[in-house]
Scaffold this motif. Structure first.
Motif, PDB file in Angstrom:
ATOM      1  N   LYS A  91      -6.637   7.939  10.387  1.00 37.54           N
ATOM      2  CA  LYS A  91      -6.554   6.477  10.273  1.00 37.54           C
ATOM      3  C   LYS A  91      -7.604   5.972   9.281  1.00 37.54           C
ATOM      4  O   LYS A  91      -7.313   5.107   8.440  1.00 37.54           O
ATOM      5  CB  LYS A  91      -6.747   5.844  11.660  1.00 37.54           C
ATOM      6  CG  LYS A  91      -6.919   4.342  11.661  1.00 37.54           C
ATOM      7  CD  LYS A  91      -5.646   3.618  11.317  1.00 37.54           C
ATOM      8  CE  LYS A  91      -5.809   2.116  11.552  1.00 37.54           C
ATOM      9  NZ  LYS A  91      -5.163   1.318  10.519  1.00 37.54           N
ATOM     10  N   THR A 122      -6.491   6.825   5.737  1.00 39.79           N
ATOM     11  CA  THR A 122      -5.408   5.924   5.330  1.00 39.79           C
ATOM     12  C   THR A 122      -5.953   4.554   4.954  1.00 39.79           C
ATOM     13  O   THR A 122      -5.588   3.996   3.910  1.00 39.79           O
ATOM     14  CB  THR A 122      -4.366   5.793   6.463  1.00 39.79           C
ATOM     15  OG1 THR A 122      -3.804   7.080   6.707  1.00 39.79           O
ATOM     16  CG2 THR A 122      -3.268   4.814   6.097  1.00 39.79           C
ATOM     17  N   ASP A 123      -6.823   3.991   5.775  1.00 36.12           N
ATOM     18  CA  ASP A 123      -7.373   2.661   5.501  1.00 36.12           C
ATOM     19  C   ASP A 123      -8.207   2.656   4.222  1.00 36.12           C
ATOM     20  O   ASP A 123      -8.131   1.713   3.423  1.00 36.12           O
ATOM     21  CB  ASP A 123      -8.201   2.165   6.685  1.00 36.12           C
ATOM     22  CG  ASP A 123      -7.339   1.845   7.900  1.00 36.12           C
ATOM     23  OD1 ASP A 123      -6.095   1.765   7.768  1.00 36.12           O
ATOM     24  OD2 ASP A 123      -7.912   1.666   8.988  1.00 36.12           O
ATOM     25  N   GLU A 137      -7.858   4.758   1.649  1.00 35.89           N
ATOM     26  CA  GLU A 137      -6.956   4.949   0.510  1.00 35.89           C
ATOM     27  C   GLU A 137      -6.167   3.681   0.203  1.00 35.89           C
ATOM     28  O   GLU A 137      -5.954   3.352  -0.968  1.00 35.89           O
ATOM     29  CB  GLU A 137      -6.029   6.139   0.756  1.00 35.89           C
ATOM     30  CG  GLU A 137      -6.796   7.453   0.648  1.00 35.89           C
ATOM     31  CD  GLU A 137      -5.968   8.691   0.963  1.00 35.89           C
ATOM     32  OE1 GLU A 137      -4.876   8.561   1.562  1.00 35.89           O
ATOM     33  OE2 GLU A 137      -6.442   9.787   0.613  1.00 35.89           O
ATOM     34  N   GLU A 138      -5.753   2.946   1.242  1.00 31.42           N
ATOM     35  CA  GLU A 138      -5.048   1.683   1.014  1.00 31.42           C
ATOM     36  C   GLU A 138      -5.954   0.679   0.306  1.00 31.42           C
ATOM     37  O   GLU A 138      -5.506  -0.042  -0.586  1.00 31.42           O
ATOM     38  CB  GLU A 138      -4.537   1.102   2.336  1.00 31.42           C
ATOM     39  CG  GLU A 138      -3.316   1.818   2.861  1.00 31.42           C
ATOM     40  CD  GLU A 138      -2.853   1.303   4.219  1.00 31.42           C
ATOM     41  OE1 GLU A 138      -3.452   0.337   4.765  1.00 31.42           O
ATOM     42  OE2 GLU A 138      -1.880   1.882   4.749  1.00 31.42           O
ATOM     43  N   GLU A 139      -7.210   0.630   0.678  1.00 33.16           N
ATOM     44  CA  GLU A 139      -8.155  -0.275   0.017  1.00 33.16           C
ATOM     45  C   GLU A 139      -8.410   0.181  -1.416  1.00 33.16           C
ATOM     46  O   GLU A 139      -8.466  -0.649  -2.334  1.00 33.16           O
ATOM     47  CB  GLU A 139      -9.471  -0.352   0.806  1.00 33.16           C
ATOM     48  CG  GLU A 139     -10.433  -1.392   0.304  1.00 33.16           C
ATOM     49  CD  GLU A 139      -9.987  -2.833   0.474  1.00 33.16           C
ATOM     50  OE1 GLU A 139     -10.540  -3.689  -0.243  1.00 33.16           O
ATOM     51  OE2 GLU A 139      -9.116  -3.134   1.312  1.00 33.16           O
ATOM     52  N   ASP A 194      -6.340   1.646  -3.340  1.00 27.81           N
ATOM     53  CA  ASP A 194      -5.150   1.328  -4.137  1.00 27.81           C
ATOM     54  C   ASP A 194      -5.185  -0.087  -4.688  1.00 27.81           C
ATOM     55  O   ASP A 194      -4.477  -0.402  -5.647  1.00 27.81           O
ATOM     56  CB  ASP A 194      -3.874   1.516  -3.298  1.00 27.81           C
ATOM     57  CG  ASP A 194      -3.532   2.979  -3.072  1.00 27.81           C
ATOM     58  OD1 ASP A 194      -4.093   3.854  -3.791  1.00 27.81           O
ATOM     59  OD2 ASP A 194      -2.716   3.264  -2.173  1.00 27.81           O
ATOM     60  N   LYS A 195      -5.995  -0.952  -4.113  1.00 26.63           N
ATOM     61  CA  LYS A 195      -6.098  -2.347  -4.569  1.00 26.63           C
ATOM     62  C   LYS A 195      -6.948  -2.476  -5.831  1.00 26.63           C
ATOM     63  O   LYS A 195      -6.980  -3.516  -6.460  1.00 26.63           O
ATOM     64  CB  LYS A 195      -6.694  -3.236  -3.464  1.00 26.63           C
ATOM     65  CG  LYS A 195      -5.827  -3.311  -2.236  1.00 26.63           C
ATOM     66  CD  LYS A 195      -6.512  -4.126  -1.145  1.00 26.63           C
ATOM     67  CE  LYS A 195      -5.684  -4.138   0.130  1.00 26.63           C
ATOM     68  NZ  LYS A 195      -6.367  -4.847   1.214  1.00 26.63           N
TER      69      LYS A 195
END
Length: 124
Positions: free
Chosen positions: A112, A115-116, A118-120, A122-123
């Protein structure tokens, strides 16, 4: 950071501190832990091994008390954290303890957190 800012952020709810952690570690590309001949570790109420991390040196140093009073804040490069530390922690059965404030922290699965982060990332 000034003392008032540190106090306000430290007193946020666990989830708000977690959100702050994700944003700041991605912004500055580093994570902070406590180190003294080895990294600070703790355990959950269920006895799960935990490794605490903070978004900034100042927050880590605030937690260098009691059994950690000789520990000093030490940074970890974000890329190393994601690619080496977290997979190693998962393999060794450790869970991340995010932004302990001497009261509570957010404890979650390694996947988790990856994932969090990597999502940040990506911004950017």
């Amino acid at each position: 950071m000034n003392n008032k800012e540190i106090e306000i952020i430290s007193n946020l709810s666990g989830i708000k501190r977690y959100e702050y952690f994700i944003k700041k570690v991605v912004d500055f590309e580093e994570v902070w832990g406590l180190y003294e001949g080895g990294w600070a570790i703790s355990e959950s109420e269920n006895g799960e091994p935990l490794m605490p991390f903070w978004p900034k040196k100042e927050f880590a140093n605030l937690c260098a008390i009691n059994e950690w009073n000789n520990y000093k804040a030490k940074h970890i490069e974000l890329e190393d954290f994601i690619q080496e530390w977290l997979p190693g922690m998962k393999k060794d059965g450790f869970k991340p303890s995010i932004f302990w404030n001497n009261i509570d922290s957010v404890i979650l699965d390694v996947d988790k957190l990856i994932t969090d982060l990597e999502e940040e990332l990506d911004k950017y």
